[in-house]
Design an enzyme around this catalytic site. Structure first.
Site, PDB file in Angstrom:
ATOM      1  N   LYS A 277     -33.489  32.573 -37.927  1.00  0.00           N
ATOM      2  CA  LYS A 277     -32.396  32.571 -36.951  1.00  0.00           C
ATOM      3  C   LYS A 277     -32.737  31.792 -35.699  1.00  0.00           C
ATOM      4  O   LYS A 277     -33.903  31.584 -35.362  1.00  0.00           O
ATOM      5  CB  LYS A 277     -32.031  34.000 -36.575  1.00  0.00           C
ATOM      6  CG  LYS A 277     -33.175  34.778 -35.942  1.00  0.00           C
ATOM      7  CD  LYS A 277     -32.739  36.182 -35.531  1.00  0.00           C
ATOM      8  CE  LYS A 277     -33.884  36.920 -34.851  1.00  0.00           C
ATOM      9  NZ  LYS A 277     -33.484  38.173 -34.239  1.00  0.00           N
TER      10      LYS A 277
ATOM     11  N   CYS B  85     -21.814  41.929 -42.394  1.00  0.00           N
ATOM     12  CA  CYS B  85     -21.824  40.901 -43.432  1.00  0.00           C
ATOM     13  C   CYS B  85     -21.316  41.358 -44.801  1.00  0.00           C
ATOM     14  O   CYS B  85     -20.518  40.639 -45.409  1.00  0.00           O
ATOM     15  CB  CYS B  85     -23.177  40.216 -43.536  1.00  0.00           C
ATOM     16  SG  CYS B  85     -24.592  41.201 -43.115  1.00  0.00           S
TER      17      CYS B  85
ATOM     18  N   GLN C  94     -19.878  43.758 -32.419  1.00  0.00           N
ATOM     19  CA  GLN C  94     -20.413  42.399 -32.499  1.00  0.00           C
ATOM     20  C   GLN C  94     -19.258  41.420 -32.622  1.00  0.00           C
ATOM     21  O   GLN C  94     -18.309  41.675 -33.358  1.00  0.00           O
ATOM     22  CB  GLN C  94     -21.308  42.263 -33.733  1.00  0.00           C
ATOM     23  CG  GLN C  94     -22.584  43.054 -33.625  1.00  0.00           C
ATOM     24  CD  GLN C  94     -23.490  42.785 -34.807  1.00  0.00           C
ATOM     25  OE1 GLN C  94     -23.076  42.923 -35.956  1.00  0.00           O
ATOM     26  NE2 GLN C  94     -24.725  42.411 -34.543  1.00  0.00           N
TER      27      GLN C  94
ATOM     28  N   ARG D 136     -25.865  51.749 -35.221  1.00  0.00           N
ATOM     29  CA  ARG D 136     -27.284  51.682 -35.590  1.00  0.00           C
ATOM     30  C   ARG D 136     -28.009  52.843 -34.957  1.00  0.00           C
ATOM     31  O   ARG D 136     -27.792  53.152 -33.787  1.00  0.00           O
ATOM     32  CB  ARG D 136     -27.909  50.369 -35.097  1.00  0.00           C
ATOM     33  CG  ARG D 136     -27.275  49.163 -35.734  1.00  0.00           C
ATOM     34  CD  ARG D 136     -27.967  47.883 -35.312  1.00  0.00           C
ATOM     35  NE  ARG D 136     -27.248  46.744 -35.886  1.00  0.00           N
ATOM     36  CZ  ARG D 136     -27.531  45.482 -35.638  1.00  0.00           C
ATOM     37  NH1 ARG D 136     -28.526  45.175 -34.813  1.00  0.00           N
ATOM     38  NH2 ARG D 136     -26.846  44.507 -36.184  1.00  0.00           N
TER      39      ARG D 136
ATOM     40  N   ASP E 214     -18.767  38.932 -34.399  1.00  0.00           N
ATOM     41  CA  ASP E 214     -19.421  38.378 -35.568  1.00  0.00           C
ATOM     42  C   ASP E 214     -18.573  37.303 -36.244  1.00  0.00           C
ATOM     43  O   ASP E 214     -17.367  37.234 -36.034  1.00  0.00           O
ATOM     44  CB  ASP E 214     -19.634  39.525 -36.566  1.00  0.00           C
ATOM     45  CG  ASP E 214     -20.950  39.411 -37.296  1.00  0.00           C
ATOM     46  OD1 ASP E 214     -21.510  38.302 -37.314  1.00  0.00           O
ATOM     47  OD2 ASP E 214     -21.399  40.423 -37.842  1.00  0.00           O
TER      48      ASP E 214
ATOM     49  N   HIS F 228     -24.545  33.661 -40.571  1.00  0.00           N
ATOM     50  CA  HIS F 228     -24.126  34.796 -39.746  1.00  0.00           C
ATOM     51  C   HIS F 228     -24.317  34.364 -38.302  1.00  0.00           C
ATOM     52  O   HIS F 228     -25.350  33.786 -37.975  1.00  0.00           O
ATOM     53  CB  HIS F 228     -25.031  36.030 -39.949  1.00  0.00           C
ATOM     54  CG  HIS F 228     -25.305  36.401 -41.355  1.00  0.00           C
ATOM     55  ND1 HIS F 228     -24.992  37.624 -41.864  1.00  0.00           N
ATOM     56  CD2 HIS F 228     -25.894  35.722 -42.367  1.00  0.00           C
ATOM     57  CE1 HIS F 228     -25.378  37.695 -43.117  1.00  0.00           C
ATOM     58  NE2 HIS F 228     -25.933  36.561 -43.454  1.00  0.00           N
TER      59      HIS F 228
ATOM     60  N   HIS G  55     -18.845  35.102 -40.263  1.00  0.00           N
ATOM     61  CA  HIS G  55     -19.621  34.667 -41.421  1.00  0.00           C
ATOM     62  C   HIS G  55     -19.001  33.402 -41.943  1.00  0.00           C
ATOM     63  O   HIS G  55     -17.805  33.369 -42.251  1.00  0.00           O
ATOM     64  CB  HIS G  55     -19.668  35.781 -42.469  1.00  0.00           C
ATOM     65  CG  HIS G  55     -20.363  36.989 -41.938  1.00  0.00           C
ATOM     66  ND1 HIS G  55     -19.689  38.052 -41.408  1.00  0.00           N
ATOM     67  CD2 HIS G  55     -21.677  37.243 -41.765  1.00  0.00           C
ATOM     68  CE1 HIS G  55     -20.556  38.941 -40.950  1.00  0.00           C
ATOM     69  NE2 HIS G  55     -21.775  38.481 -41.144  1.00  0.00           N
TER      70      HIS G  55
END
Length: 640
Positions: A464, A333, A380, A362, A382, A510, A384
């Site tokens: 979420k 993000c 990911q 991570r 991902d 997200h 945004h």
RNA sequence: GCUGGUGUGGCUCAGCGGUAGAGCAGCGCACUCGUAAUGCGCAGGUCGUCGGUUCGAAUCCGACCACCAGCUCCA
């Protein structure tokens, strides 16, 4: 007389004090035999609990979730009783029913061995054979404390002390064994039929590692031996499909000591990844997403500003470059935010949807790593979304629809949805959280999706929605999520220029659909047992000449297919056709083309499908048309 | 990270105090074969790593590393 309303609306009269079990007997012998628990005026109660007033009564059997839970919970008590008989020094903790069985935690000096499990299981069978009645006893708080104190059950005493004042404290007794328990339970130990203890593991009291480590025994139980067998067969099947095993056998990926939790993708695994990515890019472009790529390493300051330093530091990796501290990104993000901030935005441009196949790292605890399911670096899918507040709900709905298209339409998964709310360790005010949570709720409601609420399970920056898909063995996996975030825009002072020429704060969404490419590939591998749909199959066709003299013709077929974009392998080894076919089958290659004298003479190819078998001869053009059709439609039914 | 278990050739596993073995895979040779394993031969291992006990360690002990089942956590 009591007026008892049954499930169909039928009303029957019974004397006061009649038990649900008596009512079940009155209804029919089969129900009396199969009923495990009753719901009386909305409350689950023992079948032996007398009914004192008019009531609506409903029965549950093993077919019902409620019935199964009671059945397994009663089995857990039998387990505890057996353990107490064999190891009187063991202290009882808790023993709930879980998805496919139950567990019970014990505090015992020596860990249980597999031999102990056999002994315990036999003792459980003895207890079942004794057919001890299971009785509910309600006691006062003082009595309960005294009872368990005397028995040395310190964990139970702790539990009782924490029960709310108004709570009715109940115990259940079967033979010499008594346990603190809210119930309900089946009427007697003889109701339990097929049992199996599965494994032992350490578990902390109350799941807190600062507490005493207990020994947890997992088991399962079924009303029929055949159902237990089926369940055990399912566990075997899961083992057979394990992506860690198939990953090696199909040469998809590997993980090495040199990088625990950091997977290596092999050429065949990369085909899967690339096909998934290609599909992802097409579908996102079609829905107005733009793709970006942000750096993997960024200044530590950025992560302090985003809140990750405070909330997520333990999971992050850090590096020092030229005396400056940097962090390896655990999320994408902040990168997306920097791109948004790189210029001004008009209200007309919004929503801006920035997609990123972002590689994040991570630090996961070493004990949790698991093949591709749980790794330390993953990609990911991902995105945004920067939107005006009035666009938020529609954007959430857009993502919900996208997820449904991927999961349901393309891969044929069923799935369920969970909504997670503000955690303890969160940024931002309750009002902002309420606003964000409300938007998610409304979007779900508008799509008519049922959802489960997980209080306190949200990300630190927002609530979420999680999508949990169900694979062909009935296991569920969390993949997609949608997170609404009013906080990052605040932290980074994001704005757009509204119609009024003033600055306004956008809201951020997200979201991921696959979740992580790595995990999704693992799930697909297990779901399809390695027999991927043709569009994903690393090798789509194996060309198999029968003898040396067929190589030239087969080679031409192979080249033709490759020129048409089909992924082929050409097996020119000096082996019997049976051998080559077997190997292609083991590799789960969708199509095999067998080529010998006949095919050359007729200018055809003989087509064999991995599950459909020999499909007979056809011209190459016909085969091409067939396989290209399957690829184009991403056909799942690869049986024909 | 914690508890318990496991670590022998690419894979699956045997050996468990006297100096390493099988099957599959690989390579070579022969067979030229019709829808799930042709035969014969060859090669391949500092027995996870480091240290200790012992005349001698793959085997016993310790530490570490990795993996497995869970706990906890999560994409």
């Amino acid at each position: 007389m009591l007026q008892i309303t049954l499930k169909g609306g039928e009303v029957r009269l019974y004397p006061s004090g009649t038990t649900p079990l008596e009512i079940a007997r009155d209804i029919g012998p089969r129900l009396a035999r199969e009923a495990l628990v009753a719901r009386v005026n909305g409350v689950l109660v023992d079948l032996t609990r007398p009914i004192e007033s008019d009531a609506a009564v409903e029965f549950f059997t093993f077919e019902d979730e409620a019935g199964r839970r009671v059945y397994r919970h009663s089995t857990a008590h039998i387990l505890a009783q057996a353990v107490k008989r064999l190891y009187p020094g063991a202290k009882l903790a808790i023993g709930p029913a879980i998805a496919d069985g139950y567990y019970y935690d014990f505090d015992i000096a020596r860990p249980f061995t597999p031999e102990d499990l056999d002994r315990i299981e036999n003792e459980m069978r003895a207890i079942i054979k004794e057919d001890l009645p299971i009785q509910r006893i309600e006691v006062s708080r003082e009595e309960a404390i005294r009872l368990f104190q005397e028995a040395g059950e310190t964990y139970k005493v702790e539990l009782i002390r924490e029960l709310p004042d108004e709570e009715v404290i109940s115990c259940y007794r079967q033979g010499e064994f008594i346990d603190l328990c809210a119930g309900p339970h089946v009427p007697s130990t003889g109701r339990i039929k097929a049992i199996k203890l599965l494994n032992v593991a350490g578990a902390y009291w109350r799941g807190d590692e600062r507490n005493q480590m207990l020994q947890r025994i997992y088991g399962t139980s079924f009303p029929k031996e055949s159902l237990l067998k089926e369940h055990l067969a399912r566990l075997e099947e899961a083992k057979r499909r394990d992506h860690r095993r198939l990953g090696v056998e199909l040469d998809l990926y590997s993980i090495h000591e040199e990088g625990p939790g950091f997977p290596f993708f092999h050429p065949k695994g990369m085909v899967l990844r690339n096909e998934l990515e290609r599909f992802w890019r097409e579908e996102h472009a079609r829905r107005g997403y733009q793709e970006v790529k942000t750096p993997i390493i960024l200044r530590q300051e950025l992560w302090k500003r985003s809140g990750h330093w405070e909330h997520y530091r333990d999971n992050m990796y850090f590096v020092n470059i030229d005396g400056e501290n940097y962090a390896v990104k655990p999320m994408n993000c902040p990168g997306g935010i920097i791109i948004y901030k790189s210029r001004m935005h008009s209200y007309r441009e919004l929503p801006i949807r920035l997609g990123e196949l972002g590689l994040v790292h991570r630090h996961e605890l070493s004990g949790v790593l698991h093949g591709l399911m749980r790794v330390r670096s993953f990609t990911q899918d991902d995105a945004h979304i920067f939107a005006r507040p009035d666009q938020l709900e529609d954007e959430i709905i857009g993502v919900i629809d996208l997820v449904n298209y991927f999961y349901h339409d393309i891969f044929g998964f069923t799935y369920h949805v969970e909504l997670s709310t503000k955690p303890e360790k969160a940024m931002g005010s309750d009002e902002i959280w309420e606003m964000a949570t409300g938007a998610l709720r409304r979007a779900l409601d508008r799509r008519g999706l049922a959802y489960k609420v997980n209080e306190g399970d949200g990300a630190f920056y927002g609530p979420k929605i999680d999508f949990h898909l169900r694979d062909c063995l009935g296991r569920t996996w969390q993949c997609g999520t949608i997170q609404v975030d009013f906080l990052m825009p605040e932290k980074f002072d994001l704005f757009y220029i509204g119609q009024d020429a003033q600055r306004h704060r956008p809201v951020m969404v997200h979201r991921v659909v696959f979740g992580s490419l790595e995990r999704f590939i693992a799930i697909l591998t297990e779901h399809f047992a390695g027999a991927f749909p043709v569009w994903l199959a690393p090798v789509q066709v194996k060309v198999l000449p029968i003898a040396d003299r067929h190589r030239d013709y087969a080679g031409k077929i192979n080249e033709l297919l490759q020129a048409e974009g089909i992924r082929t392998e050409f097996d020119t080894r000096n082996e019997k056709i049976n051998y080559k076919i077997r190997e292609a089958q083991v590799q789960k290659v969708p199509y095999m083309l067998v080529i010998g004298d006949r095919e050359i003479a007729e200018q055809k190819v003989s087509v064999r499908h991995r599950s459909g078998g020999d499909l007979g001869g056809m011209p190459v053009a016909a085969f091409l048309e067939r396989i290209k059709g399957e690829i184009a439609t991403k056909a799942l039914d690869n049986n024909r």
